[in-house]
Enzyme design. Sequence first.
Site, PDB file in Angstrom:
ATOM      1  N   GLY A 106     170.402  42.342  15.222  1.00 34.70           N
ATOM      2  CA  GLY A 106     170.211  41.198  16.205  1.00 34.70           C
ATOM      3  C   GLY A 106     170.493  39.811  15.349  1.00 34.70           C
ATOM      4  N   THR A 107     171.075  40.136  14.161  1.00 39.16           N
ATOM      5  CA  THR A 107     171.493  38.659  13.250  1.00 39.16           C
ATOM      6  C   THR A 107     172.110  37.888  13.857  1.00 39.16           C
ATOM      7  OG1 THR A 107     171.531  40.420  11.495  1.00 39.16           O
ATOM      8  CG2 THR A 107     172.022  38.378  11.010  1.00 39.16           C
ATOM      9  N   THR A 108     173.159  38.341  14.551  1.00 39.47           N
ATOM     10  CA  THR A 108     174.116  37.322  15.213  1.00 39.47           C
ATOM     11  C   THR A 108     173.406  36.311  16.077  1.00 39.47           C
ATOM     12  OG1 THR A 108     175.883  39.129  15.006  1.00 39.47           O
ATOM     13  CG2 THR A 108     176.555  37.018  16.214  1.00 39.47           C
ATOM     14  N   HIS A 112     171.028  39.594   3.711  1.00 38.39           N
ATOM     15  CA  HIS A 112     170.693  40.837   3.879  1.00 38.39           C
ATOM     16  C   HIS A 112     169.798  41.566   2.857  1.00 38.39           C
ATOM     17  CE1 HIS A 112     173.046  41.608   7.578  1.00 38.39           C
ATOM     18  NE2 HIS A 112     174.167  41.595   7.083  1.00 38.39           N
ATOM     19  N   ARG A 150     164.800  45.523  14.619  1.00 40.12           N
ATOM     20  CA  ARG A 150     164.712  46.142  15.864  1.00 40.12           C
ATOM     21  C   ARG A 150     164.353  47.613  16.055  1.00 40.12           C
ATOM     22  NH1 ARG A 150     171.171  46.863  17.915  1.00 40.12           N
ATOM     23  NH2 ARG A 150     169.868  46.915  19.826  1.00 40.12           N
ATOM     24  N   LYS A 181     177.096  45.942  23.149  1.00 42.56           N
ATOM     25  CA  LYS A 181     176.355  46.191  24.414  1.00 42.56           C
ATOM     26  C   LYS A 181     175.115  45.164  24.511  1.00 42.56           C
ATOM     27  CE  LYS A 181     175.710  50.541  26.918  1.00 42.56           C
ATOM     28  NZ  LYS A 181     175.649  51.838  26.747  1.00 42.56           N
TER      29      LYS A 181
HETATM   30  P1  A3P Z   1     174.338  46.667  19.984  1.00 43.33           P
HETATM   31  O1  A3P Z   1     175.124  47.415  18.945  1.00 43.33           O
HETATM   32  O2  A3P Z   1     173.120  47.548  20.265  1.00 43.33           O
HETATM   33  O3  A3P Z   1     175.248  46.378  21.205  1.00 43.33           O
HETATM   34  P2  A3P Z   1     173.657  42.085  14.244  1.00 43.33           P
HETATM   35  O4  A3P Z   1     174.027  40.983  14.823  1.00 43.33           O
HETATM   36  O5  A3P Z   1     172.688  42.222  13.359  1.00 43.33           O
HETATM   37  O6  A3P Z   1     175.209  42.812  13.587  1.00 43.33           O
HETATM   38  O7  A3P Z   1     173.393  42.966  15.456  1.00 43.33           O
HETATM   39  C1  A3P Z   1     174.305  43.542  16.272  1.00 43.33           C
HETATM   40  C2  A3P Z   1     173.572  43.894  17.728  1.00 43.33           C
HETATM   41  O8  A3P Z   1     173.115  42.672  18.161  1.00 43.33           O
HETATM   42  C3  A3P Z   1     174.365  44.414  18.795  1.00 43.33           C
HETATM   43  O9  A3P Z   1     173.779  45.487  19.331  1.00 43.33           O
HETATM   44  C4  A3P Z   1     175.013  43.209  19.438  1.00 43.33           C
HETATM   45  O10 A3P Z   1     175.222  43.648  20.588  1.00 43.33           O
HETATM   46  C5  A3P Z   1     173.582  42.639  19.544  1.00 43.33           C
HETATM   47  N1  A3P Z   1     173.816  41.202  19.975  1.00 43.33           N
HETATM   48  C6  A3P Z   1     174.766  40.269  19.351  1.00 43.33           C
HETATM   49  N2  A3P Z   1     174.654  39.072  19.977  1.00 43.33           N
HETATM   50  C7  A3P Z   1     173.664  39.212  20.744  1.00 43.33           C
HETATM   51  C8  A3P Z   1     173.161  38.458  21.752  1.00 43.33           C
HETATM   52  N3  A3P Z   1     173.574  37.147  21.953  1.00 43.33           N
HETATM   53  N4  A3P Z   1     172.302  38.855  22.499  1.00 43.33           N
HETATM   54  C9  A3P Z   1     171.706  40.017  22.369  1.00 43.33           C
HETATM   55  N5  A3P Z   1     172.146  40.794  21.444  1.00 43.33           N
HETATM   56  C10 A3P Z   1     173.162  40.438  20.708  1.00 43.33           C
END
Ligand code: A3P
Length: 322
Positions: free
Chosen positions: A73-75, A138, A160, A289
């Site tokens: 959920g980093t993004t 990270h 998560r 997703k």
């Molecule tokens: P899923 O692969 O389960 O869909 P990170 O940003 O650390 O790479 O994590 C990616 C996960 O965060 C992905 O999960 C992505 O869909 C989800 N994600 C990215 N942006 C999001 C947002 N704005 N709200 C909720 N989940 C988000």
Amino acid sequence: MSTSSNLWPPSTLDDVEKLLNDLPKACVWDAKDICQWEGFWFPPAFVKSTITLRSRFQARDDDVFLASTMKTGTTWLKALSLCIMQNKSHQNSNEHDDVLTSGNPHFLVPIIETTIYYSKAPPVDIYDASAPRLLHTHLPYSMLPNSIKNSACKIVYITRNPKDNLISMWHFFNSLYRPNQDPYPIEKAFDCFCSGVHPFGPFFEHVVEYWQESQKRPQKILFVKYEELKSDPKGQVSKIAEFLGRPFADEKEVDEVLWRCSWGRLKNLEVNKSGNFLKDVPNKSLFRKGEIGDWKNYLTPEMKEQINQICCIKLEPFGLFL
Ligand code: A3P
């Protein structure tokens, strides 16, 4: 690691190469080399850049660091923190004033140990940017530069549920390393995850380090769970804003930030539909997703049980339930 500790800290390029040669190696998804350093697994290039970072980086008291292992959920956290740290309220301004339309959140909040691998230079020079700096890492807590640990800067860590983390990582690496092939066998991905042999793994040790430190120093580290952010977005995002010393003025501001950072909106912004942020990571691969519990579509009851057992041994004794 006895061989590498003789060379620590490495002082020349030769020493760094020697250190890298001596580290245990593995290959993720039969595609990407990683090596084990100080108990965690990294792409070799990260080891080199982290060595430089640790010798050069000076944290400032007003820095804000976001931290996470991958696919947690980093993004989302980056987007939320950008809105919180910048002008929170855009209620009366137009779309073009929104920083999130100017670049992918990973570009706008650079990963300190990998900035040199960006496909274009991020807008922030991590050594030189004006205050307050909003940066991401990270790295596990134990490997952070001492100045981050010892200064008054704040850290927000996101994690998560490990089963969802595994599935998110599986899809992500499949899209990166096997775009036109069958997915990597889920059984093999499961084994990698459980044994911690994946970039920034083991997941459990990464999480528990930040968790324990956040319990000891709650004013220094805020520990955020993706699931809580999903189930109580207003409460959690207000908590982050207060922790960062930028509380929201009213509920309208909270709603606005949540909408700007919502999965559907971010995914469909032009800046996220194309381009790469690291050299081989397309921006669009970051929004798959965005749901809780997708693991149920992929993992067997035995796999679920095994991961629950690991949580029981590695997380729950510390009071951490994911
Ligand atoms: P899923 O692969 O389960 O869909 P990170 O940003 O650390 O790479 O994590 C990616 C996960 O965060 C992905 O999960 C992505 O869909 C989800 N994600 C990215 N942006 C999001 C947002 N704005 N709200 C909720 N989940 C988000």
